[in-house]
Design a protein around this motif. Structure first.
Motif, PDB file in Angstrom:
ATOM      1  N   ALA A 159      46.978  30.102  39.459  1.00  0.00           N
ATOM      2  CA  ALA A 159      47.390  30.414  37.858  1.00  0.00           C
ATOM      3  C   ALA A 159      46.227  31.127  37.193  1.00  0.00           C
ATOM      4  O   ALA A 159      46.665  31.766  36.653  1.00  0.00           O
ATOM      5  CB  ALA A 159      47.712  28.990  37.668  1.00  0.00           C
ATOM      6  N   VAL A 160      45.104  30.621  37.399  1.00  0.00           N
ATOM      7  CA  VAL A 160      44.082  31.026  36.618  1.00  0.00           C
ATOM      8  C   VAL A 160      43.846  32.347  37.110  1.00  0.00           C
ATOM      9  O   VAL A 160      43.228  33.305  36.080  1.00  0.00           O
ATOM     10  CB  VAL A 160      42.711  30.221  36.957  1.00  0.00           C
ATOM     11  N   ASN A 161      43.722  32.811  38.389  1.00  0.00           N
ATOM     12  CA  ASN A 161      43.597  34.134  38.810  1.00  0.00           C
ATOM     13  C   ASN A 161      44.638  35.082  38.399  1.00  0.00           C
ATOM     14  O   ASN A 161      44.062  36.242  38.351  1.00  0.00           O
ATOM     15  CB  ASN A 161      43.060  34.239  40.123  1.00  0.00           C
ATOM     16  N   LEU A 162      45.921  34.916  38.227  1.00  0.00           N
ATOM     17  CA  LEU A 162      46.631  35.703  37.870  1.00  0.00           C
ATOM     18  C   LEU A 162      46.449  36.032  36.178  1.00  0.00           C
ATOM     19  O   LEU A 162      46.850  36.964  36.019  1.00  0.00           O
ATOM     20  CB  LEU A 162      48.092  34.874  37.746  1.00  0.00           C
ATOM     21  N   ARG A 341      48.133  47.250  39.398  1.00  0.00           N
ATOM     22  CA  ARG A 341      47.243  46.243  38.614  1.00  0.00           C
ATOM     23  C   ARG A 341      48.164  46.018  37.491  1.00  0.00           C
ATOM     24  O   ARG A 341      49.090  46.793  36.633  1.00  0.00           O
ATOM     25  CB  ARG A 341      46.076  46.930  38.066  1.00  0.00           C
ATOM     26  N   ALA A 342      48.089  44.879  36.708  1.00  0.00           N
ATOM     27  CA  ALA A 342      48.635  44.473  35.765  1.00  0.00           C
ATOM     28  C   ALA A 342      47.808  44.968  34.370  1.00  0.00           C
ATOM     29  O   ALA A 342      46.725  45.574  34.726  1.00  0.00           O
ATOM     30  CB  ALA A 342      48.618  42.765  35.476  1.00  0.00           C
ATOM     31  N   GLU A 343      47.990  44.645  33.195  1.00  0.00           N
ATOM     32  CA  GLU A 343      47.215  45.175  31.896  1.00  0.00           C
ATOM     33  C   GLU A 343      45.910  44.647  32.259  1.00  0.00           C
ATOM     34  O   GLU A 343      44.672  45.503  31.941  1.00  0.00           O
ATOM     35  CB  GLU A 343      47.952  44.627  30.702  1.00  0.00           C
ATOM     36  N   ARG A 344      45.804  43.427  32.723  1.00  0.00           N
ATOM     37  CA  ARG A 344      44.397  43.040  32.661  1.00  0.00           C
ATOM     38  C   ARG A 344      44.055  43.380  34.278  1.00  0.00           C
ATOM     39  O   ARG A 344      44.796  43.452  35.181  1.00  0.00           O
ATOM     40  CB  ARG A 344      44.236  41.424  32.869  1.00  0.00           C
ATOM     41  N   PRO A 345      42.705  43.663  34.791  1.00  0.00           N
ATOM     42  CA  PRO A 345      42.248  44.097  35.787  1.00  0.00           C
ATOM     43  C   PRO A 345      42.475  43.167  36.997  1.00  0.00           C
ATOM     44  O   PRO A 345      41.560  42.548  37.716  1.00  0.00           O
ATOM     45  CB  PRO A 345      40.841  44.503  35.352  1.00  0.00           C
ATOM     46  N   VAL A 346      43.605  42.813  37.453  1.00  0.00           N
ATOM     47  CA  VAL A 346      43.842  41.846  38.383  1.00  0.00           C
ATOM     48  C   VAL A 346      45.135  42.370  39.135  1.00  0.00           C
ATOM     49  O   VAL A 346      46.104  42.935  38.721  1.00  0.00           O
ATOM     50  CB  VAL A 346      44.212  40.484  37.776  1.00  0.00           C
ATOM     51  N   TYR A 347      44.954  42.258  40.474  1.00  0.00           N
ATOM     52  CA  TYR A 347      46.000  42.831  41.437  1.00  0.00           C
ATOM     53  C   TYR A 347      47.006  41.687  41.637  1.00  0.00           C
ATOM     54  O   TYR A 347      46.648  40.675  42.525  1.00  0.00           O
ATOM     55  CB  TYR A 347      45.503  43.233  42.703  1.00  0.00           C
TER      56      TYR A 347
END
Length: 604
Positions: A159-162, A341-347
């Motif tokens: 959840a945190v890393n999403l 990638r989402a809006e935040r830099p996270v795959y």
């Protein structure tokens, strides 16, 4: 001032999109928290792995823990220097995979990628299992609920890393600092005290089953090298750092090496001085904690901190594997959705895939650390060895100033890591290491098959070649309608803007309703032909699909424009019929026409 250049303060400021800029990337300290916990927390099980091997030769053999740890610390120094070079040579991340792809060719790069995927998934599983075991050392009642503790920790980390790696790093800063302070407290207080303050756990008889041989020492060395896992994670996730990325990542790698090396040697000194042997119900680190702090609040607080950090050590994989999977997707070796990638830099697809694989592994191993560690280290050593060999090839090819010295360091590192991996594989093969031997080639085959598919698709689509000019053909837009209404008017207006010819199609089984629709249509007179299809079985989809198939048989370009009512509030969505979605699904499956969904938004 040069012509055409404005002062910086006069330049127009373009607002950044969400996820852009340095705010959502890592500083060096945040990188240490987000990407180094796997390596730092390995002091909780790396020295213990050495002790568990050496004790087979009797308690006297435990004195070999220190020299073995010193060799591991020397190898750690070689790896830190090596991965500092990897960061500089491959600033886009990827670590061993990037090195192998550039310097060793396609199949070594597939081997590196497969071993890294196995490594990252096992890192999550081992970290969570070790954290649960550490918690059970302080609170024995949790000993029967280790799997549940692991799965809850995995859900929280996911959840945190999403939300992004920067958010996870900020959440882990405090536990990281507390862990480092606790470990140095154990080492300093333990060395200052002349004897342990307290002893925890139940005594277990030690029976020597073999002599202290070279093979046993090599086995202990390879098991202790599990403390080196995670050293590569920073090189794999260089794009996650703030600019200047290379310098920050190298600084983080050096901090990691210094902290980990001191902690490993300090703990080995305590094990040798106090003759720490395995005891029932507790870990070796818990024994050293009790020896330094006693069994008061400091003992329980340290065990809780160690547990949290071991649980959070899995965050290293969440920072590294999604980036690696995005690189594999870019190279057409994984589905392209892993590169989104989402809006935040996270795959996010990579994060979810990692969480799912780790959960399956934890359930399969029942969250048992000692069942997971034999699987754990082999993938790590494969990646270490490939990156070292790749760098030797890089220096020999490029030949920059000082290349021979660098190649020598990397060559020695490759020899040591290959030796450690080979010993671990042969000694732990029947204990579960065979799983990695099977999994890595299967992953390599999977990557190769996916790449072959994408290559075939690219050839069929003519990617990279100039196609002939497009041909203009007659077009027909088909609009399914139910009755004369504002929805029909809205859909036909859009259709008239799209094609040369527009036809409205209605499906009715009741002759009376058919006549009412014709009369209404004639009075409205929209300038569009109406076709009414008979449906004795009251099927809406099949008559329209057959009509579309017949219309497309003459070679015209056909588009089907399906109007869909969308309520303002989601809670009303279930009240709308879903016939438009069903029709679109069947049309896409059975025809090659263009299917367009046209939303009509309500104010309700």
């Amino acid at each position: 001032m040069a012509f055409g250049l404005a002062r910086r303060e006069l330049r127009p400021k373009v607002p950044l999109r969400p996820g852009e800029g340095d705010k959502n990337h890592l500083t060096s300290m945040e990188g240490l928290a987000a990407l180094s916990l796997d390596a730092l927390s390995s002091v909780a099980y790396g020295p213990e792995a050495i002790v568990l091997v050496l004790v087979a030769a009797g308690s006297g053999a435990l004195s070999a823990t220190l020299p073995i740890t010193l060799v591991i610390a020397a190898l750690l120094a070689v790896l830190v220097v090596s991965y500092g070079q990897v960061i500089a040579v491959h600033p886009d991340g990827g670590g061993a995979y990037a090195v192998a792809k550039k310097d060793l060719g396609p199949w070594p790069s597939l081997l590196a990628a497969a071993s890294l995927v196995v490594d990252y998934v096992l890192t999550v599983a081992v970290s969570l299992a070790a954290g649960a075991a550490s918690l059970a050392s302080a609170f024995p009642a949790l000993g029967t609920h280790l799997l549940l503790v692991c799965l809850v920790g995995l859900a929280l980390l996911t959840a945190v890393n999403l939300r992004g790696i920067a958010e996870s790093a900020r959440a882990l800063m405090l536990p990281t600092v507390l862990f480092i302070v606790s470990m140095f407290g154990i080492i300093v207080l333990g060395l200052i005290r002349s004897h342990p303050v307290a002893v925890v756990g139940t005594s277990e008889p030690i029976h020597a089953t073999e002599a202290l041989s070279v093979l046993l020492i090599l086995k202990a060395f390879s098991s202790g090298c599990s403390a080196l896992t995670g050293v590569e994670a920073i090189a794999n996730a260089v794009p996650s750092f703030r600019t200047p990325r290379v310098r920050r990542a190298q600084r983080t790698e050096l901090m990691l090496g210094a902290l980990l090396g001191v902690m490993l040697v300090g703990i080995a000194l305590l094990i040798r001085r106090d003759h720490v042997a395995p005891r029932g119900g507790v870990t070796v680190l818990a024994q050293l904690t009790a020896g330094a702090y006693g069994t008061g609040w400091a003992f329980y607080a340290t065990n809780i901190v160690v547990t949290l950090v071991l649980l959070f050590a899995a965050n290293t994989s969440f920072g590294g594997l999604p980036v690696l999977m995005s690189l594999l997707a870019r190279d057409h070796r994984l589905p392209h959705l892993f590169g989104l990638r989402a809006e935040r830099p996270v795959y996010r697809y990579g994060v979810l895939a990692l969480a799912l694989l780790a959960a399956v592994l934890l359930v399969a191993a029942n969250a048992d650390t000692h069942r997971l560690i034999p699987l754990f280290a082999i993938g790590v050593f494969i990646g270490f060895t490939i990156s070292q060999i790749g760098l030797v090839r890089h220096w020999a090819t490029e030949r920059p100033p000082g290349w021979l010295r660098r190649a020598l360091v990397n060559g020695i590192g490759a020899l040591l890591t290959a030796l450690a991996g080979l010993v671990l594989l042969t000694t732990k093969f029947l204990e579960g290491a065979w799983v990695v031997v099977v999994a890595v080639p299967l992953l390599m085959l999977l990557f190769a098959r996916i790449q072959r598919y994408y290559d075939a698709v690219g050839a069929e689509l003519g990617l990279g070649r100039i196609p002939p000019p497009p041909q203009r053909t007659a077009s027909l837009v088909i609009v399914p309608v139910g009755e004369v209404s504002k929805l029909a008017q809205y859909a036909l207006t859009a259709a008239l803007a799209l094609g040369d010819e527009v036809v409205a199609v209605a499906v009715h089984a009741d002759p009376a309703r058919v006549q009412v629709l014709r009369d209404s249509w004639d009075r409205w007179n929209p300038g569009v032909r109406l076709e009414i299809l008979d449906s004795p079985h009251r099927s809406l989809v099949e008559p329209i699909v057959e009509y579309v198939e017949h219309a497309a048989s003459d070679g015209r370009q056909i588009a089907v424009l399906i109007p869909e009512v969308e309520p303002k509030h989601r809670r009303y969505q279930i009240l709308q019929n879903q016939r438009g979605i069903l029709l679109a699904t069947v049309l896409r499956a059975r025809t090659d026409v263009a299917v367009c969904m046209l939303p009509y938004r309500l104010h309700l």
